[in-house]
Motif scaffolding. Structure first.
Motif, PDB file in Angstrom:
ATOM      1  N   ARG A 283      14.723   0.472 -28.324  1.00 40.06           N
ATOM      2  CA  ARG A 283      16.142   0.185 -28.526  1.00 40.06           C
ATOM      3  C   ARG A 283      16.707   1.335 -29.344  1.00 40.06           C
ATOM      4  NH1 ARG A 283      13.585  -3.774 -32.241  1.00 40.06           N
ATOM      5  NH2 ARG A 283      13.820  -2.954 -34.342  1.00 40.06           N
ATOM      6  N   SER A 284      18.042   1.460 -29.337  1.00 38.77           N
ATOM      7  CA  SER A 284      18.607   2.496 -30.185  1.00 38.77           C
ATOM      8  C   SER A 284      18.597   1.949 -31.602  1.00 38.77           C
ATOM      9  CB  SER A 284      20.017   2.866 -29.736  1.00 38.77           C
ATOM     10  OG  SER A 284      20.889   1.815 -30.047  1.00 38.77           O
ATOM     11  N   LYS A 285      18.496   2.857 -32.553  1.00 41.38           N
ATOM     12  CA  LYS A 285      18.238   2.508 -33.950  1.00 41.38           C
ATOM     13  C   LYS A 285      19.335   1.632 -34.549  1.00 41.38           C
ATOM     14  CE  LYS A 285      16.825   3.048 -38.220  1.00 41.38           C
ATOM     15  NZ  LYS A 285      15.772   2.153 -38.668  1.00 41.38           N
ATOM     16  N   GLU A 286      18.892   0.584 -35.240  1.00 43.54           N
ATOM     17  CA  GLU A 286      19.844  -0.219 -35.989  1.00 43.54           C
ATOM     18  C   GLU A 286      19.963   0.350 -37.401  1.00 43.54           C
ATOM     19  OE1 GLU A 286      16.030  -1.051 -37.183  1.00 43.54           O
ATOM     20  OE2 GLU A 286      16.721  -1.331 -35.137  1.00 43.54           O
ATOM     21  N   ASP A 287      21.090   0.135 -38.050  1.00 46.02           N
ATOM     22  CA  ASP A 287      21.262   0.592 -39.426  1.00 46.02           C
ATOM     23  C   ASP A 287      21.132  -0.588 -40.363  1.00 46.02           C
ATOM     24  OD1 ASP A 287      21.620   3.347 -39.634  1.00 46.02           O
ATOM     25  OD2 ASP A 287      23.606   3.170 -38.666  1.00 46.02           O
ATOM     26  N   ALA A 288      20.907  -0.270 -41.635  1.00 48.37           N
ATOM     27  CA  ALA A 288      20.801  -1.317 -42.646  1.00 48.37           C
ATOM     28  C   ALA A 288      22.032  -2.218 -42.581  1.00 48.37           C
ATOM     29  CB  ALA A 288      20.660  -0.694 -44.023  1.00 48.37           C
ATOM     30  N   LEU A 289      23.190  -1.596 -42.275  1.00 46.55           N
ATOM     31  CA  LEU A 289      24.433  -2.354 -42.191  1.00 46.55           C
ATOM     32  C   LEU A 289      24.359  -3.479 -41.180  1.00 46.55           C
ATOM     33  CD1 LEU A 289      27.333   0.257 -42.327  1.00 46.55           C
ATOM     34  CD2 LEU A 289      26.796  -1.579 -43.957  1.00 46.55           C
ATOM     35  N   ASP A 290      23.647  -3.211 -40.063  1.00 45.30           N
ATOM     36  CA  ASP A 290      23.566  -4.207 -39.002  1.00 45.30           C
ATOM     37  C   ASP A 290      22.871  -5.486 -39.457  1.00 45.30           C
ATOM     38  OD1 ASP A 290      24.735  -2.350 -37.363  1.00 45.30           O
ATOM     39  OD2 ASP A 290      22.817  -1.571 -36.632  1.00 45.30           O
ATOM     40  N   TYR A 291      22.012  -5.340 -40.434  1.00 45.31           N
ATOM     41  CA  TYR A 291      21.258  -6.511 -40.885  1.00 45.31           C
ATOM     42  C   TYR A 291      22.080  -7.392 -41.823  1.00 45.31           C
ATOM     43  CZ  TYR A 291      16.853  -4.619 -39.138  1.00 45.31           C
ATOM     44  OH  TYR A 291      15.839  -4.161 -38.347  1.00 45.31           O
ATOM     45  N   ARG A 292      23.161  -6.873 -42.323  1.00 41.18           N
ATOM     46  CA  ARG A 292      23.993  -7.598 -43.282  1.00 41.18           C
ATOM     47  C   ARG A 292      23.121  -8.291 -44.337  1.00 41.18           C
ATOM     48  NH1 ARG A 292      27.676 -11.578 -40.949  1.00 41.18           N
ATOM     49  NH2 ARG A 292      25.885 -12.125 -39.679  1.00 41.18           N
ATOM     50  N   TYR A 293      22.545  -7.494 -45.198  1.00 43.75           N
ATOM     51  CA  TYR A 293      21.769  -8.048 -46.310  1.00 43.75           C
ATOM     52  C   TYR A 293      22.660  -8.955 -47.149  1.00 43.75           C
ATOM     53  CZ  TYR A 293      17.773  -4.895 -45.749  1.00 43.75           C
ATOM     54  OH  TYR A 293      16.662  -4.237 -45.301  1.00 43.75           O
ATOM     55  N   PHE A 294      22.288 -10.212 -47.294  1.00 41.48           N
ATOM     56  CA  PHE A 294      23.027 -11.139 -48.166  1.00 41.48           C
ATOM     57  C   PHE A 294      22.196 -11.394 -49.418  1.00 41.48           C
ATOM     58  CE2 PHE A 294      25.192 -12.426 -44.276  1.00 41.48           C
ATOM     59  CZ  PHE A 294      26.458 -12.747 -44.731  1.00 41.48           C
ATOM     60  N   PRO A 295      22.811 -11.473 -50.563  1.00 43.27           N
ATOM     61  CA  PRO A 295      22.056 -11.909 -51.741  1.00 43.27           C
ATOM     62  C   PRO A 295      21.527 -13.315 -51.452  1.00 43.27           C
ATOM     63  CG  PRO A 295      24.311 -11.299 -52.338  1.00 43.27           C
ATOM     64  CD  PRO A 295      24.231 -11.261 -50.841  1.00 43.27           C
ATOM     65  N   ASP A 296      20.315 -13.641 -51.927  1.00 42.83           N
ATOM     66  CA  ASP A 296      19.798 -14.987 -51.684  1.00 42.83           C
ATOM     67  C   ASP A 296      20.166 -15.880 -52.864  1.00 42.83           C
ATOM     68  OD1 ASP A 296      18.198 -17.321 -51.448  1.00 42.83           O
ATOM     69  OD2 ASP A 296      17.030 -16.248 -49.932  1.00 42.83           O
ATOM     70  N   PRO A 297      21.072 -16.853 -52.632  1.00 41.99           N
ATOM     71  CA  PRO A 297      21.558 -17.674 -53.751  1.00 41.99           C
ATOM     72  C   PRO A 297      20.487 -18.636 -54.264  1.00 41.99           C
ATOM     73  CG  PRO A 297      22.410 -18.524 -51.675  1.00 41.99           C
ATOM     74  CD  PRO A 297      21.653 -17.273 -51.340  1.00 41.99           C
ATOM     75  N   ASP A 298      19.403 -18.825 -53.510  1.00 39.31           N
ATOM     76  CA  ASP A 298      18.361 -19.760 -53.932  1.00 39.31           C
ATOM     77  C   ASP A 298      17.355 -19.133 -54.887  1.00 39.31           C
ATOM     78  OD1 ASP A 298      19.483 -21.642 -52.289  1.00 39.31           O
ATOM     79  OD2 ASP A 298      18.125 -21.230 -50.608  1.00 39.31           O
ATOM     80  N   LEU A 299      17.435 -17.830 -55.039  1.00 40.01           N
ATOM     81  CA  LEU A 299      16.389 -17.155 -55.817  1.00 40.01           C
ATOM     82  C   LEU A 299      16.950 -16.417 -57.014  1.00 40.01           C
ATOM     83  CD1 LEU A 299      14.356 -15.776 -52.819  1.00 40.01           C
ATOM     84  CD2 LEU A 299      13.448 -17.310 -54.581  1.00 40.01           C
TER      85      LEU A 299
END
Ligand code: ADP
Ligand code: MG
Length: 506
Positions: A283-299
C-alpha cells in the motif's frame, strides 16, 4: 558503495529498523490475562474482558512492563523519560478487537528516549548505531486462515501482550552523521546486538522464529557524497535475518535501478515475497496523521522516579558488549573469539563457568569451545535460533572441559589424547575426563628415559634420513617426530620429543 550485478556502484544504503520485541512478563500490558501466548496454548483461553474491549472494561497498567522497558533503555544507553503517555492509534483490523492499539504518541518522548548500541561496522571498526526511541505498546491477536477452507479464525491470546518497539535514528539535520545502519550485514549485526541485550536482561526472548522479535525495514539509497536522504520504502514484519538481508538487498537494487532510469521512488509500504526473495508494493505509505493518535482517557501518564531507575540499574547483569571487552582484556582473546563466545548469554555463562577464575585456562577453553564444541551440533545447539538456550549442552559440561584442559596443562595427557577423550564423551562414555583416561589407560608418556630410548631406535633405523637432516633438510624433523609418536602409541609429549630429537640430531 554498493555492489550491483557484480559491479560496485556509487550508491550508498540508508537503513532504518523498527524492531518489535515481546516483553517478558506474567501478564499483559493492561490486563491480568497470561502473557504466554505460545502455540500450545488453546486459542482464546488467555483473554480478559479488557483485551477484547468489552464495554466498561478499564485497562490498568502493568508496572512490571514499564520496569522492563526501563531496563532495556538502560541497556541501550538511553535517556529514560520521567514522564510519558499512552495514546490510541486508530485503525481497523480483525486481530484488533479494541479498534485501536494502545501505543505511545509518535510525536512525544516515549519511556525510552535517545540511545545507542555499538556493532562492528563493515570496515571492521566499532560503529555506533543511534536509536531514536523505544516505546511500549500492545500486540495484536493472530488470524488463522488455514484452519477452515472458507472461514478465518481469530485467536486473541496474544492481544494486549506488551511490545517494545525500538526505532533507529537518522540524523536528518546532519545527513553526514553516519551512525546509522548502511548494509544488510550491519542490519543483521544490529539486530543480533538488540537480541542479545534483550536476552541478557531478561526483557524478551527476542526469538524471530517464534515471532517474539520482528522488524520493519526502511530502506533508501543515495549517491555517495550526497548530503540529503532520499525517499525510503518500508517492508513490514520481517521475521528472519536472512529475509531481512535479502529484502534490503533487493529493495536497494530496485531503487537504484529506478533512479538510474531517471525515475523517482515513492514512499510505499512493501511486502516481502519469501519464495522469490522480492518485494512488492502493499500500500502507499500512511502518515502518523492518518492514525489520529488520541490521548487515552482511561490511562494515567507513566511517571518514573530516579529511585526506580537506580533500583533497576542495580539489578542489571553484565551486557554482551562488556563481556566481550572483558574477554579481550582479561583473557587476551581475539575480537572474533570474544564475539563467538558472547553470541548468547548462555554461551558466555558456560565459558565463564568452565574458566572458573583460572585465567591461564581461558584461551585454551575458548579454542576448544569454538573449534570443537561448536562443530558438534549434537552437543551444542546454541547457533540454532530456536533454542538459544543451553540445556543443549547435554553431554559435555563446563567442568568436563575444564578438567580436560587442566590435564593437558599438567602434562597428564597430550592434545591428541584429549581429543580422543573428548570424542568418547560426545559418544556418551560416562565419567569425568580423568576417569575416562584411567579406564582406557591413556596417559602421557613422561619418562624421558623411555622416550630417549625410542628416539635412539628411530635414529638408528633411518641413517639416510639422518644424513639428509644433518646436511640441511631440517623439514625432516617431522618425519622423526611422527615415527617416535607412532612407536609410543601417540602417548609421548610431542614437545618433549621435538626437543630431544633436535638435540640428538645436531
Ligand atoms: P514511521 O513512523 O512513519 O514508520 P519514522 O520517521 O518513525 O517513520 O521512521 C521509521 C524508521 O525509518 C526509522 O528507523 C527511521 O530512521 C527510518 N527512516 C526514516 N527516513 C529514512 C530514509 N530516508 N531512509 C532510510 N530510513 C529512513
Ligand atoms: Mg513505521
Amino acid at each position: 558503495m554498493f555492489t550491483i550485478k557484480g559491479k560496485t556502484c556509487d550508491w550508498e544504503l540508508v537503513i532504518g529498523l523498527e524492531t518489535h520485541i515481546e516483553v517478558l512478563s506474567e501478564s499483559k500490558l493492561f490486563s491480568g490475562a497470561s502473557a504466554d501466548y505460545n502455540p500450545t496454548v488453546a486459542p482464546n483461553t488467555q483473554v480478559s474482558m479488557v483485551d477484547v474491549a468489552m464495554p466498561g472494561m478499564l485497562p490498568v497498567l502493568n508496572k512490571y512492563c514499564v520496569d522492563q522497558a526501563i531496563k532495556f533503555g538502560l541497556g541501550i544507553n538511553a535517556e529514560i523519560s520521567r514522564h510519558s503517555r499512552f495514546a490510541r492509534k486508530q485503525y481497523f483490523y480483525p486481530d484488533l478487537p479494541q479498534g485501536y492499539q494502545i501505543s505511545q504518541p509518535a510525536d512525544e518522548p516515549p519511556v525510552v528516549g535517545r540511545g545507542w548500541v555499538e556493532i562492528m561496522g563493515d570496515d571492521g571498526n566499532p560503529k555506533k548505531i543511534f536509536i531514536e526511541r523505544a516505546h511500549l505498546e500492545q500486540d495484536a491477536g493472530k488470524l488463522k486462515h488455514d484452519v477452515h477452507p472458507t472461514k478465518s479464525f481469530a485467536d486473541y491470546n496474544r492481544t494486549g501482550v506488551a511490545l517494545l518497539e525500538i526505532v533507529t535514528f537518522l540524523d536528518t539535520k546532519n545527513p553526514e552523521n553516519n551512525s546509522y545502519i548502511s548494509s544488510p550485514d550491519e542490519a543483521e549485526r544490529y539486530l543480533r546486538e538488540i537480541r542479545e541485550i534483550a536476552r541478557a536482561l531478561g526483557v524478551s526472548r527476542a526469538n524471530m522464529e517464534e515471532g517474539s522479535m520482528r522488524a520493519d525495514v526502511n530502506v533508501s539509497v543515495r549517491p555517495v557524497g550526497d548530503t540529503k536522504f532520499r525517499t525510503r520504502t518500508e517492508t513490514k514484519n520481517m521475521v528472519s535475518f536472512k529475509f531481512i538481508k535479502n529484502a534490503i538487498e533487493y529493495e536497494a537494487r530496485r531503487q537504484i535501478e529506478i533512479y538510474e532510469n531517471g525515475g523517482t521512488v515513492t514512499q510505499d509500504t512493501m511486502r516481502y515475497n519469501q519464495g522469490e526473495g522480492t518485494t512488492s508494493v502493499m500500500r502507499s505509505k500512511e502518515d502518523a496523521l492518518d492514525y489520529r493518535y488520541f490521548p487515552d482517557p482511561d490511562l494515567l501518564p507513566i511517571e518514573i522516579t530516579d529511585e526506580q531507575i537506580e533500583r533497576i540499574r542495580n539489578t542489571m547483569p553484565e551486557l554482551p558488549s562488556a563481556t566481550r571487552t572483558r574477554y579481550m582484556h582479561e583473557f587476551g582473546l581475539s575480537e572474533y573469539d570474544a564475539a563467538r563466545l558472547t553470541e548468547t548469554v548462555d554461551i558466555s555463562h558456560w565459558f565463564d563457568t568452565a574458566v572458573n577464575g583460572k585465567k591461564e585456562n581461558a584461551k585454551s577453553i575458548a579454542n576448544w569451545m569454538i573449534s570443537e564444541l561448536f562443530a558438534h551440533p549434537e552437543n551444542w545447539d546454541a547457533k540454532n535460533e530456536k533454542s538459544g538456550i543451553i540445556d543443549e549442552m547435554r553431554i559435555i559440561t563446563p567442568s568436563d572441559l575444564a578438567e580436560l584442559v587442566d590435564m593437558i596443562g599438567e602434562n597428564t595427557i597430550n592434545g591428541k589424547q584429549a581429543k580422543e577423550i573428548f570424542i568418547k564423551m560426545l559418544d556418551g562414555e560416562s565419567g569425568t575426563p580423568r576417569e575416562i583416561a584411567d579406564k582406557f589407560g591413556m596417559k602421557q608418556m613422561t619418562d624421558t628415559g623411555a622416550i630417549q630410548a625410542i628416539i635412539d631406535e628411530v635414529i638408528a633405523a633411518n641413517p639416510s634420513q639422518v644424513e639428509q637432516y644433518k646436511s640441511g633438510k631440517v623439514g625432516l624433523l617431522g618425519f622423526f617426530v611422527g615415527n617416535v609418536m607412532k612407536k609410543t602409541g601417540g602417548t609421548a609429549n610431542p614437545a618433549v620429543v621435538n626437543e630431544i630429537l633436535r638435540k640428538k640430531l645436531s
